[in-house]
Design an enzyme around this catalytic site. Structure first.
Site, mmCIF file in Angstrom:
data_model
loop_
_atom_site.group_PDB
_atom_site.id
_atom_site.type_symbol
_atom_site.label_atom_id
_atom_site.label_comp_id
_atom_site.label_asym_id
_atom_site.label_seq_id
_atom_site.Cartn_x
_atom_site.Cartn_y
_atom_site.Cartn_z
ATOM 1 N N GLN A 17 7.543 -8.313 57.651
ATOM 2 C CA GLN A 17 6.398 -9.222 57.765
ATOM 3 C C GLN A 17 6.799 -10.567 57.180
ATOM 4 O O GLN A 17 7.400 -10.623 56.112
ATOM 5 C CB GLN A 17 5.229 -8.618 56.973
ATOM 6 C CG GLN A 17 4.332 -9.609 56.211
ATOM 7 C CD GLN A 17 3.430 -10.415 57.125
ATOM 8 O OE1 GLN A 17 3.013 -9.943 58.173
ATOM 9 N NE2 GLN A 17 3.120 -11.640 56.731
ATOM 10 N N ARG B 76 5.493 -14.981 56.962
ATOM 11 C CA ARG B 76 4.678 -16.104 57.403
ATOM 12 C C ARG B 76 5.392 -17.414 57.082
ATOM 13 O O ARG B 76 4.799 -18.478 57.068
ATOM 14 C CB ARG B 76 3.294 -16.052 56.731
ATOM 15 C CG ARG B 76 3.313 -16.167 55.228
ATOM 16 C CD ARG B 76 1.892 -16.201 54.678
ATOM 17 N NE ARG B 76 1.798 -16.712 53.345
ATOM 18 C CZ ARG B 76 1.820 -15.968 52.240
ATOM 19 N NH1 ARG B 76 1.957 -14.667 52.320
ATOM 20 N NH2 ARG B 76 1.700 -16.531 51.056
ATOM 21 N N ASN B 77 6.699 -17.309 56.818
ATOM 22 C CA ASN B 77 7.514 -18.472 56.460
ATOM 23 C C ASN B 77 8.800 -18.465 57.276
ATOM 24 O O ASN B 77 9.141 -17.448 57.862
ATOM 25 C CB ASN B 77 7.884 -18.399 54.969
ATOM 26 C CG ASN B 77 6.678 -18.619 54.091
ATOM 27 O OD1 ASN B 77 5.995 -19.629 54.210
ATOM 28 N ND2 ASN B 77 6.387 -17.659 53.238
ATOM 29 N N GLY C 55 8.545 -7.261 49.603
ATOM 30 C CA GLY C 55 9.306 -8.038 48.620
ATOM 31 C C GLY C 55 8.443 -8.416 47.430
ATOM 32 O O GLY C 55 7.390 -7.840 47.183
ATOM 33 N N ARG C 56 8.912 -9.430 46.729
ATOM 34 C CA ARG C 56 8.214 -9.916 45.559
ATOM 35 C C ARG C 56 6.927 -10.622 45.997
ATOM 36 O O ARG C 56 6.944 -11.407 46.936
ATOM 37 C CB ARG C 56 9.151 -10.918 44.876
ATOM 38 C CG ARG C 56 8.829 -11.227 43.474
ATOM 39 C CD ARG C 56 9.904 -12.173 42.945
ATOM 40 N NE ARG C 56 9.544 -12.608 41.597
ATOM 41 C CZ ARG C 56 8.676 -13.573 41.347
ATOM 42 N NH1 ARG C 56 8.097 -14.222 42.346
ATOM 43 N NH2 ARG C 56 8.396 -13.901 40.103
ATOM 44 N N ASP C 57 5.824 -10.321 45.355
ATOM 45 C CA ASP C 57 4.532 -10.977 45.605
ATOM 46 C C ASP C 57 4.151 -10.987 47.087
ATOM 47 O O ASP C 57 3.717 -12.005 47.626
ATOM 48 C CB ASP C 57 4.553 -12.406 45.039
ATOM 49 C CG ASP C 57 3.133 -12.955 44.815
ATOM 50 O OD1 ASP C 57 2.191 -12.137 44.700
ATOM 51 O OD2 ASP C 57 2.966 -14.186 44.761
ATOM 52 N N HIS C 58 4.287 -9.848 47.740
ATOM 53 C CA HIS C 58 3.948 -9.725 49.166
ATOM 54 C C HIS C 58 2.486 -10.121 49.395
ATOM 55 O O HIS C 58 1.592 -9.595 48.732
ATOM 56 C CB HIS C 58 4.184 -8.283 49.627
ATOM 57 C CG HIS C 58 3.971 -8.080 51.094
ATOM 58 N ND1 HIS C 58 5.007 -7.977 51.993
ATOM 59 C CD2 HIS C 58 2.835 -7.984 51.824
ATOM 60 C CE1 HIS C 58 4.524 -7.822 53.211
ATOM 61 N NE2 HIS C 58 3.201 -7.820 53.143
ATOM 62 N N ALA C 59 2.261 -11.017 50.352
ATOM 63 C CA ALA C 59 0.908 -11.472 50.730
ATOM 64 C C ALA C 59 0.128 -12.096 49.572
ATOM 65 O O ALA C 59 -1.085 -12.229 49.626
ATOM 66 C CB ALA C 59 0.086 -10.343 51.353
#
Ligand SMILES: [Zn+2]
Length: 375
Positions: A184, A186-187, A278-282
Site C-alpha cells: 500500500q 500514497r507516496n 511499515g513504520r507509522d502505516h496510514a
C-alpha cells in the site's frame, strides 16, 4: 488536476424528487465506498452500516456477526437530506457528471455519534487530525443499507490501472501466483520502500504495488506524478514476471492502526496474501506511535484476518554498509545513514536540487524535480 477534490458541497444539493425515487449527488468518498462495497472489496461488509453495527465495530473491532472489521462504513447525509429521505425505501446515487452510479436500499437513517466514532476510530477528537476534520465536515446523519451499482458505471480513477478486486484477482490467478505480497502506498516509492517490497517478494511468488488512488490530503504528491514515478520505477527496477501495479480506489482515513487492519482486510479481497506494514502505516502527524499499526495485528487471532502482515522497521541507506539497511541489520550511527524527511525532500526539490541516489532512483527523482519546477 489534484484528487483532493470536493465534488460540490453535497450538503446543499437538493434531493431530486421528480421521479418517485429520490436522487442524491454523492461525493467521491461515498462513490468510492459504494464501488468497493458492491464489488466485494469490503467483504465481509456489503452495506453502508447501521447505528448498532457502527458502535459495535468501533468498540470491538469486530462485526456483530463476529468477523473482524476496524473502520465502520458510513454514508453521511445532512439534516435536510435525512428529513427529505424519511420514509423512502431507496435512494439513487449519481456522480459529479450526473451519471447514475447506483442506489442504496435504505435500512436506517440515524444521527451520527461523531464524538464516539472519532475517539475509537481515530483515537483522537482533535479537529486538526485530517480524519476528524473530515468527520466534522460531513452531515449529522448517516444512511445504512445494501447497495447496487448501475451496470456499466465505473468509478473515475486516473491512471488506467486495473482497480476492481475482481480484475486484480483474475490477473493474479492468470500469473499462477499463490503467495502474493501487497504494498500500500500514497507516496512516490523511494529506495527504502523499494527495498521492503523486494525483500518481501524474495519469499513470495508475486508483488502487487497497490497505490491508493482515491482522495488524499492536498499536500500529498499529486496522483499523476505518483503514477509516473511508479511506472518509471517498475519499468527500470522490477522483474515484470513477478510484479503488478494495480490501483486501490479507496480514500485515506489517516486512522493509523485501525486503517492498517482495514487496508489488510480489503487487500485480502484483492487476492493479496501478505501485506507490508511499515513504520507509522496510514498515520499522520504524531497521532500514533511509529509501531502502533504493527502492534494492533496481535489483537486478532492467528489466521483471523485472512491475510498476513509483513512488518518492516525504518529502512535507510548506510554508507558504511554500502547497502539499504534497518536497525536490525546495521550497527552504524545515524551519521552514516542517508535519511530524508518528507519536509527535507520537498525543500530539496523546491531548491531545484535532485534527490541523492541513495535515497531515490534517478528516474523517480527526475520526475519529482520536473513536477516541482512545473508548479
Ligand atoms: Zn551500516
Amino acid at each position: 488536476m489534484h484528487l483532493d477534490r470536493d465534488w460540490g458541497n453535497y450538503l446543499t444539493v437538493p434531493l431530486t424528487t421528480a421521479t418517485s425515487i429520490p436522487t442524491l449527488r454523492a461525493t467521491f468518498k461515498q462513490l468510492s465506498d459504494l464501488f468497493l462495497l458492491a464489488e466485494g472489496g469490503y467483504l465481509p461488509v456489503t452495506r453502508f452500516q447501521g447505528s448498532r453495527e457502527i458502535r459495535h465495530v468501533a468498540e470491538n473491532m469486530h462485526l456483530t456477526t463476529g468477523e473482524p472489521w476496524s473502520i465502520p462504513v458510513l454514508f453521511p447525509i445532512s439534516d435536510e437530506q435525512a428529513a427529505a429521505l424519511k420514509g423512502a425505501e431507496q435512494v439513487r446515487l449519481e456522480d459529479a457528471e450526473g451519471r447514475a452510479a447506483g442506489r442504496i436500499l435504505i435500512e436506517e437513517i440515524f444521527p451520527l455519534d461523531k464524538s464516539h466514532y472519532a475517539a475509537y476510530i481515530f483515537r483522537t477528537e482533535d479537529p486538526k487530525h485530517p480524519g476528524v476534520s473530515w468527520l466534522l465536515s460531513v452531515g449529522s446523519h448517516s444512511l445504512a443499507g445494501s447497495v447496487e451499482i448501475e451496470p456499466g458505471w465505473r468509478l473515475d480513477i486516473p491512471g488506467g490501472l486495473p482497480y476492481s478486486p475482481r480484475e486484480v484477482r483474475a490477473l493474479i490467478a492468470a500469473r499462477g501466483w499463490r503467495k502474493v505480497v501487497g504494498f500500500q502506498t500514497r507516496n512516490p516509492i523511494h529506495r527504502a520502500h523499494e527495498f521492503c517490497t523486494k525483500v518481501a517478494l524474495e519469499t513470495a511468488d508475486g508483488l502487487v504495488i497497490h497505490p491508493l488512488l482515491g482522495e488524499t490530503k492536498s499536500d500529498d504528491t499529486p496522483v499523476e506524478v505518483r503514477l509516473a514515478c511508479y511506472r518509471a520505477l517498475v519499468e527500470n527496477y522490477y522483474s515484470p514476471g513477478h510484479t503488478l501495479i494495480a490501483g486501490f480506489p479507496a480514500w485515506m482515513r489517516y486512522a493509523g492502526p485501525r486503517e492498517a487492519i482495514f487496508h489488510a482486510q480489503v487487500r485480502r479481497n484483492y487476492g493479496i496474501t501478505h501485506l507490508i506494514i511499515g513504520r507509522d502505516h496510514a498515520g499522520v502527524g504524531n497521532y500514533y506511535g511509529p509501531f502502533d499499526a504493527q502492534r494492533i495485528f496481535s489483537e486478532f487471532a492467528p489466521g483471523e484476518l485472512g491475510i498476513e502482515p509483513v512488518f518492516f522497521d525504518t529502512v535507510h541507506y548506510c554508507r558504511k554498509c554500502g547497502a539499504m539497511t534497518s536497525p536490525k541489520t546495521c550497527p552504524h550511527g545515524a551519521e552514516h545513514h542517508v535519511s530524508l524527511s518528507g519536509t527535507a525532500v520537498r525543500q530539496l526539490l523546491k531548491d531545484g536540487k535532485s534527490l541523492p541516489p541513495e535515497f531515490s532512483r534517478p528516474e523517480v527523482a527526475a520526475i519529482l524535480l520536473d513536477a516541482e519546477t512545473r508548479t
